[in-house]
Design a protein around this motif. Sequence first.
Motif, PDB file in Angstrom:
ATOM      1  N   ALA A 112       0.839  -1.194   0.000  1.00 41.56           N
ATOM      2  CA  ALA A 112       0.000   0.000   0.000  1.00 41.56           C
ATOM      3  C   ALA A 112       0.872   1.241   0.000  1.00 41.56           C
ATOM      4  O   ALA A 112       1.963   1.246   0.569  1.00 41.56           O
ATOM      5  N   GLU A 239      -3.154   3.234   4.176  1.00 43.37           N
ATOM      6  CA  GLU A 239      -3.436   1.864   3.751  1.00 43.37           C
ATOM      7  C   GLU A 239      -4.878   1.763   3.267  1.00 43.37           C
ATOM      8  O   GLU A 239      -5.749   1.252   3.955  1.00 43.37           O
ATOM      9  N   PRO A 242      -4.536  -2.471   1.444  1.00 44.67           N
ATOM     10  CA  PRO A 242      -3.239  -3.166   1.512  1.00 44.67           C
ATOM     11  C   PRO A 242      -3.305  -4.637   1.122  1.00 44.67           C
ATOM     12  O   PRO A 242      -4.104  -5.400   1.651  1.00 44.67           O
TER      13      PRO A 242
END
Length: 362
Positions: A112, A239, A242
């Motif tokens: 991410a 994130e 992710p």
Amino acid sequence: MKRRQFLQAATIGAASTAVAAPAIAQSMPEIKWRLQSGFPKSLDTIYGGAEVISKFVSEASDGKFQIQPFAAGEIVGQPQIADAVGTGTIEMGHTCSYYYFGKDPTFALGTAAPFGLNARQMNAWLYHGTGNDLLNEFYAKHNIYGMPAGNTGVQMGGWFRKEIKTPQDLQGLKMRIAGIAGAMLAKLGVVPQQIPGGDIYPALERGTIDAAEWVGPYDDEKLGFSKVAPYYYYPGFWEGGPAIHLFINQGKWKELPKAYQSILTAAAGYANNDMLAKYDARNPAALRRLLGSGTQLRPFSQEILEAAYKAANEVYEETSAKNPDFKKVYESIRAFRNEEYLWFQVAEYSYDTFMIRARARG
């Protein structure tokens, strides 16, 4: 053809098929691999991805291809997985690519990037936006072949021992956060700390750190963070979606029969969807329980988000100027993200916004 001749031919064909199937299965070699997870067994959803892959591969190969999963630290520690896979110490690792940011910042982009792609967009980029090809071009330099094998969905912004209202409140804050997200927040005065998941709670409890991020309600509840840090912030803008990767030793991957490569690819793809679905199913109830036990839910202010966005772009520019691999992968992500949000704002955002407001009205 007469009826008797037809039946005789059909019988012979069926018999030959019945004989041929076991012969094909018997021709496949017996292989046993070890799969080192980067996560403890207590986190059943994210560690469970390794178990899902192992079970899928075994059943699909009629037990010929056996993969034994190990929890974090049982063979090597989480920080050593990429090196262990690359050197062949273990055949596979199930981990987040961004844990190896220290080896090369490009590793971070496999999981991410702050203000990057959400989970659906990440899958679209990896599978159909040349993302996995670009990453494997980079991973090959470390003797690794990678494929997506999990996703948590957008994460929470973490647990804080005090309220955070403005960028000034971040000055001097010791926070468990690493990689490119840590570099971004460092520009705002945060002191990033790299701490494995199992060590976060005692560090928060003792006051060694002031804040920590992990995943989201389901995992965070299991780790008990609400007992030592009352303020729970969202969203985890570093994130958005992710990915967890399956790292495979490149030599071992090339040695696999094509049938086993296909089985393993299918297993990773199933685990990728399964993990995201599990988190989406389990997070709502966990969040309710946390709020019921006194957790204080807080959004990051617009001022903090804007300051972090500016800092993230500075990190991208600085890193791209020094690292051609990073620049190549990040530019692909950025272009893909811009196209995706051109579409998402039309249908997804409009629909979700209406439904959220409708829910609020009851």
